[in-house]
Design an enzyme around this catalytic site. Sequence first.
Site, short mmCIF file in Angstrom:
data_model
loop_
_atom_site.label_atom_id
_atom_site.label_comp_id
_atom_site.label_asym_id
_atom_site.label_seq_id
_atom_site.Cartn_x
_atom_site.Cartn_y
_atom_site.Cartn_z
N GLY A 338 54.25 -2.15 103.96
CA GLY A 338 55.18 -1.37 103.15
C GLY A 338 55.37 -1.99 101.78
CB CYS A 345 61.93 -0.77 97.16
SG CYS A 345 60.52 -1.70 96.54
CG ASP A 378 59.60 -4.18 105.57
OD1 ASP A 378 60.72 -3.68 105.65
OD2 ASP A 378 59.35 -5.19 104.88
N GLY A 379 60.22 -0.44 105.90
CA GLY A 379 60.71 0.38 104.80
C GLY A 379 60.51 1.86 105.00
N GLY A 380 61.41 2.64 104.42
CA GLY A 380 61.27 4.09 104.43
C GLY A 380 61.87 4.78 105.64
CB SER A 401 68.61 1.73 104.18
OG SER A 401 69.57 2.72 103.89
CG MET A 427 65.54 -8.95 99.49
SD MET A 427 67.08 -9.88 99.40
CE MET A 427 66.42 -11.55 99.43
NE ARG A 440 61.46 -10.12 99.98
CZ ARG A 440 62.16 -10.28 101.09
NH1 ARG A 440 63.05 -11.25 101.18
NH2 ARG A 440 61.99 -9.47 102.12
CD GLU A 456 58.19 -5.57 91.53
OE1 GLU A 456 57.85 -5.25 92.68
OE2 GLU A 456 57.55 -6.38 90.83
CB SER A 511 62.59 19.60 109.77
OG SER A 511 61.24 19.99 109.83
#
Length: 525
Positions: A338, A345, A378-380, A401, A427, A440, A456, A511
């Site tokens: 991710g 991010c 990782d993420g989303g 989140s 981060m 990082r 970022e 949906s």
Amino acid sequence: MAHATHHEDTDSQFYKNADTFFSDNARVGLTFDDITLATRYSEILPRLTKVDMRLSEQLVLNIPLISADMDTVTEAEMAAAMARNGGLGIIHYNMPEKRQIREVAKVKNDVHGLIQEPIAISPESHIADVLEMIEIRGFKFHTFPVVDIQNKLVGLLRGRVVKSRYRGVKVADAMTPLEQVFTIQESDIADDPIGAADRFFNDHMGIHKLIVLDKGGHLKGLFTMSDIERIREEESRDVKPSRDASFQLVCGAAISATRTPAGELDRDRILEHASNLVSEGIDALAVSTAHGHSAGVGDVVKLLRGEFKDLSLIAGNVTSAEGVEYLSKCGADAVKVGQGPGSICTTRIVAGVGIPQLTALYVCSKAAEKTGTAIIADGGITKSGDIVKALTLGNAVMCGSLFAGCREAPGSILEINGKLFKQYRGMGSLTAMKAGSAARYGHESHAKKSDKVAAEGIEALKEVSGSLDDTLRQLVGGLQSGMGYLGASNLAELRSRARYIRVSPAGQRESSPHDVVELKTTKED
């Protein structure tokens, strides 16, 4: 049979397995809302599905969920709660190294069965020494066995005397003497340690500590009544806690690719910090950066693997098959996938790089099949359905989140217009990098020069969402529902039975709830 075959042929024209679907969409980056999963014939009840997974040879999780190593998501309270619910928390490194070690110690000392190596003190120490140790190590408990230089039990220092007003008192003068301490022989608990301790506490009302000795009177372990009660309560739950071989909660920690002022990898400091974490019983170390397919991350993984042969290592983040293969060869057991999908991010906007998450997961999963590496999405992730989709390609999901609003997340609560919020930040945000996470994102040399740092990530607020227990119950329940719809009894079957189809913008709107006024119910309802 001909009729069934006709329907199978019809279905296959529209719903594709992973290889066919992503091959057909090879030049399109897709994420969770771009696809939906086709239902399959099922004999599986959702509540009977198995959601455990193996992150490495040494580490098994009872649910495939990991809390992100972010400074507004995971510290000791979150990591302990994740493990109690069967998952794993990764404690962030945006703090002094000594404090991170204390956070790990808090998790590892949260609940025990038999504490096999209890922290003991000398009768020659003073209460001041004990208070200093509690402060440094971050212990929640204040009661300690007292042993001589041969490790023979001579007494018990109870929490009621471990007070600042008694700082100058020797332990020998403040402890409860041996003849008044409740003990049990090691041989008496060999067959059923928890059961033996449970029976003891039932028979001795008001006693909260039971010390285990060998025939020579040497200290061999310690039971506490509160631990035994919590263990019994856990045994009645559907999802079991994630524990290590010593019955301690599992815990992970992130570690930085620290460099010297000259820009060289600071191997001595990295190994010293990792060794201290290992001494506290850490179960997994995560080498986390925004760009994991890099020499610096690879060098740290190689360094750690060379020193700690059996330690579970997580590395990332990547979005390519090459990245997975590289980190796997360096020694990673699991790779995080991710770059830019997180809600806070901005990597894709600032740097112009990153692959939509579902396509990235597919590409990385094909490499992981060859290397035997676990894939962590990782993420989303914004809802339980995204977890189902992610686990058709990966082995586990990391969330930030979704957990940032839980009361176990770090940070104070803010009230705005009658609603409660917690701070949540990337981060890669300026404030997080100023606090220490600049390495990082490859900006360590400019960490104190914010005008030269390309942020970022952003700072945001998350509405308080209650306890992590409730959040995980909803997420795991949604995952199990998805598995039931696909006829998958475990996560391996979920991957093999998944069939995909792209969804149009109108299909995406369809949906979600639409054409109604949704009623908000209260907890009292």
